[in-house]
Design a protein around this motif. Structure first.
Motif, PDB file in Angstrom:
ATOM      1  N   ALA A  49       0.876  -1.592  -0.011  1.00  0.00           N
ATOM      2  CA  ALA A  49      -0.058  -0.198   0.152  1.00  0.00           C
ATOM      3  C   ALA A  49       1.076   1.255  -0.286  1.00  0.00           C
ATOM      4  CB  ALA A  49      -1.165   0.048   1.387  1.00  0.00           C
ATOM      5  N   LEU A  50       1.897   1.076   1.010  1.00  0.00           N
ATOM      6  CA  LEU A  50       2.941   2.514   1.053  1.00  0.00           C
ATOM      7  C   LEU A  50       4.188   2.697  -0.929  1.00  0.00           C
ATOM      8  CD1 LEU A  50       3.590   4.781   2.605  1.00  0.00           C
ATOM      9  CD2 LEU A  50       4.974   3.351   3.502  1.00  0.00           C
ATOM     10  N   SER A  51       3.806   1.458  -0.977  1.00  0.00           N
ATOM     11  CA  SER A  51       4.412   1.970  -2.439  1.00  0.00           C
ATOM     12  C   SER A  51       3.308   2.259  -3.248  1.00  0.00           C
ATOM     13  CB  SER A  51       5.205   0.685  -3.063  1.00  0.00           C
ATOM     14  OG  SER A  51       5.902  -0.549  -1.690  1.00  0.00           O
ATOM     15  N   LEU A  52       2.713   1.963  -3.277  1.00  0.00           N
ATOM     16  CA  LEU A  52       1.221   2.159  -4.506  1.00  0.00           C
ATOM     17  C   LEU A  52       1.447   3.596  -3.962  1.00  0.00           C
ATOM     18  CD1 LEU A  52      -1.096  -0.534  -4.514  1.00  0.00           C
ATOM     19  CD2 LEU A  52       0.658  -0.160  -6.596  1.00  0.00           C
ATOM     20  N   VAL A  53       0.787   4.159  -3.326  1.00  0.00           N
ATOM     21  CA  VAL A  53       0.982   5.287  -2.603  1.00  0.00           C
ATOM     22  C   VAL A  53       2.276   6.822  -3.572  1.00  0.00           C
ATOM     23  CG1 VAL A  53       0.938   7.482  -1.021  1.00  0.00           C
ATOM     24  CG2 VAL A  53      -0.322   4.893  -0.204  1.00  0.00           C
ATOM     25  N   PHE A  54       3.360   5.728  -2.873  1.00  0.00           N
ATOM     26  CA  PHE A  54       4.820   6.655  -3.896  1.00  0.00           C
ATOM     27  C   PHE A  54       4.980   6.581  -5.622  1.00  0.00           C
ATOM     28  CE2 PHE A  54       7.588   5.094   0.257  1.00  0.00           C
ATOM     29  CZ  PHE A  54       7.516   6.590   0.990  1.00  0.00           C
ATOM     30  N   LEU A  55       4.337   5.817  -5.230  1.00  0.00           N
ATOM     31  CA  LEU A  55       3.905   5.048  -6.930  1.00  0.00           C
ATOM     32  C   LEU A  55       2.972   6.483  -7.934  1.00  0.00           C
ATOM     33  CD1 LEU A  55       5.133   3.738  -9.544  1.00  0.00           C
ATOM     34  CD2 LEU A  55       2.996   2.168  -9.416  1.00  0.00           C
ATOM     35  N   PHE A  56       1.697   6.902  -6.580  1.00  0.00           N
ATOM     36  CA  PHE A  56       1.455   7.351  -7.536  1.00  0.00           C
ATOM     37  C   PHE A  56       1.591   8.992  -6.945  1.00  0.00           C
ATOM     38  CE2 PHE A  56      -2.921  10.128  -5.649  1.00  0.00           C
ATOM     39  CZ  PHE A  56      -3.453  10.162  -6.881  1.00  0.00           C
ATOM     40  N   TYR A  57       2.115   9.305  -5.910  1.00  0.00           N
ATOM     41  CA  TYR A  57       2.044  10.298  -5.812  1.00  0.00           C
ATOM     42  C   TYR A  57       3.696  10.895  -6.791  1.00  0.00           C
ATOM     43  CZ  TYR A  57      -0.863  12.118  -2.336  1.00  0.00           C
ATOM     44  OH  TYR A  57      -1.712  11.757  -2.104  1.00  0.00           O
ATOM     45  N   GLY A  58       4.109  10.268  -6.861  1.00  0.00           N
ATOM     46  CA  GLY A  58       5.536  10.138  -8.169  1.00  0.00           C
ATOM     47  C   GLY A  58       4.888  10.263  -9.185  1.00  0.00           C
ATOM     48  N   LYS A  63       7.191  20.540  -3.598  1.00  0.00           N
ATOM     49  CA  LYS A  63       7.104  19.247  -2.388  1.00  0.00           C
ATOM     50  C   LYS A  63       8.459  18.095  -2.851  1.00  0.00           C
ATOM     51  CE  LYS A  63       2.106  19.709  -3.257  1.00  0.00           C
ATOM     52  NZ  LYS A  63       0.768  18.880  -3.882  1.00  0.00           N
ATOM     53  N   ALA A  64       8.310  16.184  -2.620  1.00  0.00           N
ATOM     54  CA  ALA A  64       8.802  15.865  -2.755  1.00  0.00           C
ATOM     55  C   ALA A  64       9.084  15.764  -4.186  1.00  0.00           C
ATOM     56  CB  ALA A  64       8.412  14.658  -2.254  1.00  0.00           C
ATOM     57  N   ASN A  65      10.583  15.309  -4.001  1.00  0.00           N
ATOM     58  CA  ASN A  65      10.899  15.145  -6.137  1.00  0.00           C
ATOM     59  C   ASN A  65      10.000  13.566  -5.991  1.00  0.00           C
ATOM     60  OD1 ASN A  65      12.006  14.309  -8.270  1.00  0.00           O
ATOM     61  ND2 ASN A  65      14.067  14.693  -7.244  1.00  0.00           N
ATOM     62  N   PRO A  66       9.304  14.048  -6.871  1.00  0.00           N
ATOM     63  CA  PRO A  66       9.059  12.364  -7.497  1.00  0.00           C
ATOM     64  C   PRO A  66       9.705  10.946  -8.513  1.00  0.00           C
ATOM     65  CG  PRO A  66       8.686  14.619  -9.631  1.00  0.00           C
ATOM     66  CD  PRO A  66       9.394  15.219  -8.364  1.00  0.00           C
ATOM     67  N   TYR A  67      10.542  11.472  -8.740  1.00  0.00           N
ATOM     68  CA  TYR A  67      11.216  10.472  -9.046  1.00  0.00           C
ATOM     69  C   TYR A  67      12.163  10.372  -7.430  1.00  0.00           C
ATOM     70  CZ  TYR A  67      12.565  13.218 -12.930  1.00  0.00           C
ATOM     71  OH  TYR A  67      12.103  13.218 -15.006  1.00  0.00           O
ATOM     72  N   SER A  68      11.944  10.865  -6.893  1.00  0.00           N
ATOM     73  CA  SER A  68      12.424   9.986  -5.405  1.00  0.00           C
ATOM     74  C   SER A  68      11.470   9.316  -4.931  1.00  0.00           C
ATOM     75  CB  SER A  68      12.799  10.868  -4.289  1.00  0.00           C
ATOM     76  OG  SER A  68      14.079  12.161  -4.650  1.00  0.00           O
ATOM     77  N   LEU A  69      10.557   9.587  -5.360  1.00  0.00           N
ATOM     78  CA  LEU A  69       9.336   9.447  -4.734  1.00  0.00           C
ATOM     79  C   LEU A  69       9.151   7.917  -5.695  1.00  0.00           C
ATOM     80  CD1 LEU A  69       6.330  11.726  -4.422  1.00  0.00           C
ATOM     81  CD2 LEU A  69       7.374  10.172  -2.152  1.00  0.00           C
ATOM     82  N   LEU A  70       9.419   7.758  -6.895  1.00  0.00           N
ATOM     83  CA  LEU A  70       9.147   7.062  -8.057  1.00  0.00           C
ATOM     84  C   LEU A  70      10.377   5.582  -7.305  1.00  0.00           C
ATOM     85  CD1 LEU A  70       8.543   8.503 -11.237  1.00  0.00           C
ATOM     86  CD2 LEU A  70       6.786   6.730 -10.008  1.00  0.00           C
ATOM     87  N   TYR A  71      11.526   6.218  -7.108  1.00  0.00           N
ATOM     88  CA  TYR A  71      13.025   5.346  -6.981  1.00  0.00           C
ATOM     89  C   TYR A  71      11.896   4.399  -5.352  1.00  0.00           C
ATOM     90  CZ  TYR A  71      17.513   4.198  -4.836  1.00  0.00           C
ATOM     91  OH  TYR A  71      18.164   3.116  -4.526  1.00  0.00           O
ATOM     92  N   TRP A  72      11.209   5.207  -4.799  1.00  0.00           N
ATOM     93  CA  TRP A  72      11.204   4.778  -3.646  1.00  0.00           C
ATOM     94  C   TRP A  72       9.795   3.311  -3.497  1.00  0.00           C
ATOM     95  CZ3 TRP A  72      10.271   9.449   0.275  1.00  0.00           C
ATOM     96  CH2 TRP A  72      11.204  10.511  -0.293  1.00  0.00           C
ATOM     97  N   ALA A  73       9.149   3.603  -4.881  1.00  0.00           N
ATOM     98  CA  ALA A  73       7.925   3.078  -4.935  1.00  0.00           C
ATOM     99  C   ALA A  73       9.215   1.418  -5.693  1.00  0.00           C
ATOM    100  CB  ALA A  73       6.677   3.358  -6.509  1.00  0.00           C
ATOM    101  N   TYR A  74       9.773   2.011  -6.109  1.00  0.00           N
ATOM    102  CA  TYR A  74      10.934   0.851  -7.600  1.00  0.00           C
ATOM    103  C   TYR A  74      11.051   0.417  -5.851  1.00  0.00           C
ATOM    104  CZ  TYR A  74      14.349  -1.623  -9.267  1.00  0.00           C
ATOM    105  OH  TYR A  74      15.057  -2.626  -9.715  1.00  0.00           O
ATOM    106  N   ARG A  75      11.527   0.499  -4.868  1.00  0.00           N
ATOM    107  CA  ARG A  75      12.699   0.231  -3.666  1.00  0.00           C
ATOM    108  C   ARG A  75      11.571  -1.276  -3.130  1.00  0.00           C
ATOM    109  NH1 ARG A  75      18.056  -0.759  -3.039  1.00  0.00           N
ATOM    110  NH2 ARG A  75      17.888  -0.527  -1.215  1.00  0.00           N
ATOM    111  N   SER A  76      10.678  -0.594  -3.316  1.00  0.00           N
ATOM    112  CA  SER A  76       9.869  -1.319  -1.927  1.00  0.00           C
ATOM    113  C   SER A  76       9.135  -2.468  -2.479  1.00  0.00           C
ATOM    114  CB  SER A  76       8.841  -0.873  -0.854  1.00  0.00           C
ATOM    115  OG  SER A  76       7.783   0.037  -1.562  1.00  0.00           O
ATOM    116  N   LEU A  77       9.235  -2.505  -4.145  1.00  0.00           N
ATOM    117  CA  LEU A  77       7.805  -3.157  -4.418  1.00  0.00           C
ATOM    118  C   LEU A  77       8.433  -4.125  -5.831  1.00  0.00           C
ATOM    119  CD1 LEU A  77       5.246  -1.391  -6.962  1.00  0.00           C
ATOM    120  CD2 LEU A  77       4.710  -3.018  -5.147  1.00  0.00           C
ATOM    121  N   VAL A  78       9.779  -4.453  -6.194  1.00  0.00           N
ATOM    122  CA  VAL A  78      10.709  -4.520  -6.837  1.00  0.00           C
ATOM    123  C   VAL A  78      11.563  -4.884  -5.949  1.00  0.00           C
ATOM    124  CG1 VAL A  78      12.162  -5.265  -9.446  1.00  0.00           C
ATOM    125  CG2 VAL A  78       9.978  -3.439  -8.793  1.00  0.00           C
ATOM    126  N   LEU A  79      12.422  -4.356  -5.114  1.00  0.00           N
ATOM    127  CA  LEU A  79      13.273  -5.862  -4.791  1.00  0.00           C
ATOM    128  C   LEU A  79      12.507  -6.080  -3.346  1.00  0.00           C
ATOM    129  CD1 LEU A  79      16.071  -2.240  -4.729  1.00  0.00           C
ATOM    130  CD2 LEU A  79      16.198  -4.639  -6.682  1.00  0.00           C
TER     131      LEU A  79
END
Length: 180
Positions: free
Chosen positions: A138-147, A159-175
């Motif tokens: 759920a947190l990864s999807l929130v990061f992905l959405f806001y990214g 606001k938060a850097n969208p690239y950072s949000l996408l990276y966090w989503a990637y790290r939490s989902l994929v890795l």
């Protein structure tokens, strides 16, 4: 005497002294020929006191050992010319079987509690969504959405850097999927 950090010597605190291993085997006091340890694992221990005293006193250079299981204290009287202080520390670690405890990293209480909360919340969300989501997903999807929203639809820089949000989503989902 310059070996034990933090132990109190007869001249006060010497900053060059070794303190032992806090929470496992601590050196509370050291003067030439006498050293006092605190071992929490000895507190209220009903068996093994005599065995520990006998085994330690059988070692050349150790004159006397007094174990107090009420306070968890070990007092060792020794001859400096016969045995090194660090060796006494190692002997006690070995005889009490503390080697594994010294190799494991202690987790702070707050981190343990946060982990329990996370597990409970994750389980609740997993049950509520019938296995579709847990907290991490759920947190990864929130990061992905806001990214994605920040990347394509936002003009605000504060606001938060969208690239950072996408990276966090990637790290939490994929890795995370790679570790399972």
């Amino acid at each position: 005497m310059g070996l034990f950090y933090g132990a109190k010597s007869h001249k006060g605190n010497d900053p060059t002294l070794f303190n032992g291993f806090p929470g496992t085997l601590e050196i509370k006091h050291a003067i030439p020929g006498r050293i006092r340890f605190f071992a929490p694992s000895l507190v209220q221990l009903s068996k093994g006191k005599e065995l520990l005293e006998e085994r330690m006193q059988a070692i050349e250079g150790i004159e006397q050992v007094k174990v107090n299981t009420i306070s968890g204290s070990i007092v060792v009287l020794y001859r400096e010319e016969k045995i090194e202080k660090i060796l006494i520390l190692g002997i006690i670690i070995k005889l009490l079987g503390l080697e594994n405890k010294l190799q494991t990293k202690e987790v702070p209480l707050v981190r343990k509690e946060i982990r329990k909360w996370n597990e409970a919340l994750s389980y609740s969300l997993y049950e509520k969504t019938r296995g579709l989501l847990d907290v991490k997903a759920a947190l990864s999807l929130v990061f992905l959405f806001y990214g994605i929203k920040g990347l394509f639809f936002s003009t605000e820089i504060a606001k938060a850097n969208p690239y950072s949000l996408l990276y966090w989503a990637y790290r939490s989902l994929v890795l995370e999927a790679d570790h399972q």
